[in-house]
Design an enzyme around this catalytic site. Sequence first.
Site, PDB file in Angstrom:
ATOM      1  N   ASP A  89       7.960  43.937  96.061  1.00 20.82           N
ATOM      2  CA  ASP A  89       7.532  42.920  95.097  1.00 20.82           C
ATOM      3  C   ASP A  89       6.552  41.955  95.751  1.00 20.82           C
ATOM      4  O   ASP A  89       6.928  40.870  96.218  1.00 20.82           O
ATOM      5  CB  ASP A  89       8.740  42.170  94.539  1.00 20.82           C
ATOM      6  CG  ASP A  89       9.670  43.081  93.771  1.00 20.82           C
ATOM      7  OD1 ASP A  89       9.183  44.049  93.170  1.00 20.82           O
ATOM      8  OD2 ASP A  89      10.892  42.834  93.779  1.00 20.82           O
ATOM      9  N   TYR A  99       6.727  32.971  97.129  1.00 21.44           N
ATOM     10  CA  TYR A  99       7.711  32.333  98.004  1.00 21.44           C
ATOM     11  C   TYR A  99       7.078  31.846  99.302  1.00 21.44           C
ATOM     12  O   TYR A  99       7.390  30.756  99.783  1.00 21.44           O
ATOM     13  CB  TYR A  99       8.852  33.295  98.313  1.00 21.44           C
ATOM     14  CG  TYR A  99       9.564  33.808  97.081  1.00 21.44           C
ATOM     15  CD1 TYR A  99       9.763  32.997  95.974  1.00 21.44           C
ATOM     16  CD2 TYR A  99      10.019  35.121  97.018  1.00 21.44           C
ATOM     17  CE1 TYR A  99      10.387  33.463  94.847  1.00 21.44           C
ATOM     18  CE2 TYR A  99      10.652  35.599  95.887  1.00 21.44           C
ATOM     19  CZ  TYR A  99      10.830  34.765  94.799  1.00 21.44           C
ATOM     20  OH  TYR A  99      11.448  35.241  93.680  1.00 21.44           O
TER      21      TYR A  99
END
Length: 307
Positions: free
Chosen positions: A250, A257
């Site tokens: 992903d 993040y």
Amino acid sequence: MAAALSLSLCLDPQNLHNQKLTHLNPNKAYPFLTSRQPLFPHRQFDGYNFRSSVSSPCSSADSASPATYYSFQDDSFRVGRFLSNEELEKLKALESFVYFQELESGSMWVRAMRPEDMDSTVRLLAESFSESISLQFEALLRFLVKQYLIERRGVMPHAVTLVGFLREQGSERGEEEVAGTVEVCFDKRGANASPPTPTPPKNSPYICNMTVRKPLRRKGIGWHLLKASEELISNMTSTKEVYLHCRMIDTAPFNMYIKAGYEIVSTDSILSLLMLQRRKHLMCKMLPVFSSSQESDMSDSDEELPS
């Protein structure tokens, strides 16, 4: 979403086809269904410095409105158990928490899930998971997801499911929709007994089961679900070291993040592939003292989110 999806091993997309679970009794407790497993592999009153992020009031009288008061002590889904005074104060903090943000696409707010949000949240999570498995299992997924959410409400205020709402620009009054959801665990009592690997510290805050409705992705909603989770953690616990998982495949969530300040602390061994599990990163961030000036719109970064 690209959270590391893992309700339990029984619901792994590569294993679910082998399960014979077509006849489920909703009154029966199933051994593979436990609220102490993560669903997917992502103010202070008295002693709590509670702070709301609401930047402007919402005029809607709908139950989704951030200004609507609700008491979790009257929650029909909650398990009846004794709460200490400290837990009652934390429950009040969860009742009052609202994160509000203006986006280019409209107004967004995040608050704790209420009973009237249950069915829409179940649909959202089940649809997210069913993106990777056959649609013939969607009814089974909804059943399992609902049981999970009900059981997780029993550990409040040690963990909570947050729901994000969006009122798009130009919509008439009251036309808000559920845009996304995320689960936050604050401490050991709210932690999952069998979290995904690599295993995060049980007594540290943990973000999981984050997903955004597919038509609303890449509009900044995932970013603000993450920011709302971080703010709530800062308000509810003195432990500022927060963890989440991200699957290695992903790249969009991973980049988000990293941009938000998370760092990889551990990665699944390649042997995890033998267990038919996607390899995941365990990521960590040390939260600063919350400041609204730290918020920014990351509308290009929320395709799939932590677990």
